[in-house]
Scaffold this motif. Sequence first.
Motif, short mmCIF file in Angstrom:
data_model
loop_
_atom_site.label_atom_id
_atom_site.label_comp_id
_atom_site.label_asym_id
_atom_site.label_seq_id
_atom_site.Cartn_x
_atom_site.Cartn_y
_atom_site.Cartn_z
N VAL A 49 0.83 -1.20 0.00
CA VAL A 49 0.00 0.00 0.00
C VAL A 49 0.87 1.26 0.00
CG1 VAL A 49 -1.86 1.20 1.23
CG2 VAL A 49 -1.75 -1.30 1.28
N SER A 50 0.45 2.23 -0.78
CA SER A 50 1.07 3.56 -0.78
C SER A 50 0.96 4.17 0.62
CB SER A 50 0.35 4.45 -1.79
OG SER A 50 0.55 5.82 -1.52
N PRO A 51 1.90 5.03 1.00
CA PRO A 51 1.82 5.67 2.31
C PRO A 51 0.78 6.79 2.41
CG PRO A 51 3.80 6.40 1.15
CD PRO A 51 3.17 5.32 0.32
N ALA A 52 0.15 7.17 1.31
CA ALA A 52 -0.86 8.23 1.35
C ALA A 52 -2.04 7.79 2.22
CB ALA A 52 -1.34 8.56 -0.06
N GLN A 53 -2.59 8.74 2.96
CA GLN A 53 -3.68 8.43 3.89
C GLN A 53 -4.87 7.77 3.20
OE1 GLN A 53 -3.46 8.66 7.15
NE2 GLN A 53 -5.54 8.03 7.54
N ARG A 54 -5.25 8.24 2.02
CA ARG A 54 -6.42 7.69 1.33
C ARG A 54 -6.22 6.24 0.90
NH1 ARG A 54 -3.75 11.48 -1.56
NH2 ARG A 54 -3.20 11.10 -3.73
N THR A 55 -4.98 5.87 0.56
CA THR A 55 -4.73 4.46 0.21
C THR A 55 -4.71 3.59 1.47
OG1 THR A 55 -2.35 4.87 0.17
CG2 THR A 55 -3.50 4.90 -1.95
N GLN A 56 -4.19 4.13 2.55
CA GLN A 56 -4.18 3.40 3.82
C GLN A 56 -5.61 3.11 4.27
OE1 GLN A 56 -1.17 2.65 5.92
NE2 GLN A 56 -0.33 2.87 3.86
N GLN A 57 -6.49 4.11 4.15
CA GLN A 57 -7.89 3.93 4.53
C GLN A 57 -8.61 2.94 3.61
OE1 GLN A 57 -9.01 8.12 4.47
NE2 GLN A 57 -9.39 8.00 6.68
N THR A 58 -8.28 2.98 2.31
CA THR A 58 -8.87 2.05 1.36
C THR A 58 -8.45 0.62 1.71
OG1 THR A 58 -8.92 3.73 -0.40
CG2 THR A 58 -9.01 1.42 -1.09
N ALA A 59 -7.17 0.40 1.92
CA ALA A 59 -6.66 -0.93 2.26
C ALA A 59 -7.22 -1.45 3.58
CB ALA A 59 -5.14 -0.91 2.31
N ALA A 60 -7.41 -0.56 4.54
CA ALA A 60 -7.91 -0.97 5.86
C ALA A 60 -9.29 -1.61 5.78
CB ALA A 60 -7.94 0.24 6.79
N MET A 61 -10.05 -1.31 4.73
CA MET A 61 -11.38 -1.90 4.58
C MET A 61 -11.32 -3.42 4.38
SD MET A 61 -13.67 0.40 4.94
CE MET A 61 -13.91 2.16 4.86
N LEU A 62 -10.17 -3.92 3.95
CA LEU A 62 -10.01 -5.37 3.76
C LEU A 62 -9.85 -6.11 5.09
CD1 LEU A 62 -7.62 -6.14 0.78
CD2 LEU A 62 -9.90 -7.06 1.18
N VAL A 63 -9.43 -5.41 6.11
CA VAL A 63 -9.20 -5.98 7.44
C VAL A 63 -8.22 -7.15 7.34
CG1 VAL A 63 -10.30 -6.68 9.60
CG2 VAL A 63 -11.61 -5.36 7.95
N ARG A 64 -7.10 -6.88 6.67
CA ARG A 64 -5.98 -7.83 6.55
C ARG A 64 -4.69 -7.06 6.75
NH1 ARG A 64 -6.34 -12.29 1.85
NH2 ARG A 64 -8.55 -12.78 1.93
N PRO A 65 -3.66 -7.75 7.20
CA PRO A 65 -2.38 -7.06 7.33
C PRO A 65 -1.84 -6.63 5.96
CG PRO A 65 -2.24 -9.34 8.15
CD PRO A 65 -3.61 -9.13 7.61
N TYR A 66 -1.18 -5.49 5.94
CA TYR A 66 -0.58 -5.01 4.70
C TYR A 66 0.72 -4.30 5.02
CZ TYR A 66 -2.87 -0.57 5.97
OH TYR A 66 -3.29 0.57 6.62
N GLU A 67 1.50 -4.09 3.98
CA GLU A 67 2.80 -3.43 4.10
C GLU A 67 2.73 -2.07 3.41
OE1 GLU A 67 7.35 -4.13 2.42
OE2 GLU A 67 5.94 -5.80 2.40
N THR A 68 3.16 -1.03 4.10
CA THR A 68 3.24 0.30 3.50
C THR A 68 4.58 0.41 2.77
OG1 THR A 68 1.88 1.24 5.25
CG2 THR A 68 3.23 2.78 3.98
#
Length: 151
Positions: A49-68
């Motif tokens: 995931v990109s470090p931008a806040q909007r991408t972080q919020q988008t990825a968080a909807m999956l409720v899975r671990p991710y790497e910035t």
Amino acid sequence: MELILWRHADAEPGFPDMARVLSARGREEARDAAQWLAERLPASCRILVSPAQRTQQTAAMLVRPYETVAALAPETSMNHLLAATCWPKQEGVTLIVGHQPTLGEVATYLLGESRWTPRTASLCWLKSIEPSEKTSMRHQAQATLVAIFTP
């Protein structure tokens, strides 16, 4: 390798760009796309995931671990994005949550002929073509299209 390109959901205008957050519509879009993905992603999916806040919020909807990954920030190049994914050598499925125009450029390049201009929260799922398959193709495609999802 399979590569999923997920453009961040609709974001509020503002400055600085990296701090922009999802709009109400964007939260709905991200939830819809995350639900579609959750039904299809393997448990072993690598999520970058990109470090931008909007991408972080988008990825968080999956409720899975991710790497910035800093190399996925807005204005990144197609080459930086592909290097971050280890395309096409990485085994399994990799999901990228990033930005336009880079995601569209990557899809266009890998598909060889098609042009993809994703709306917010849209997904493009690609699968790398085996070297033996490439020789029989008319163009320089490196991937085939598995699916496109637009909330």
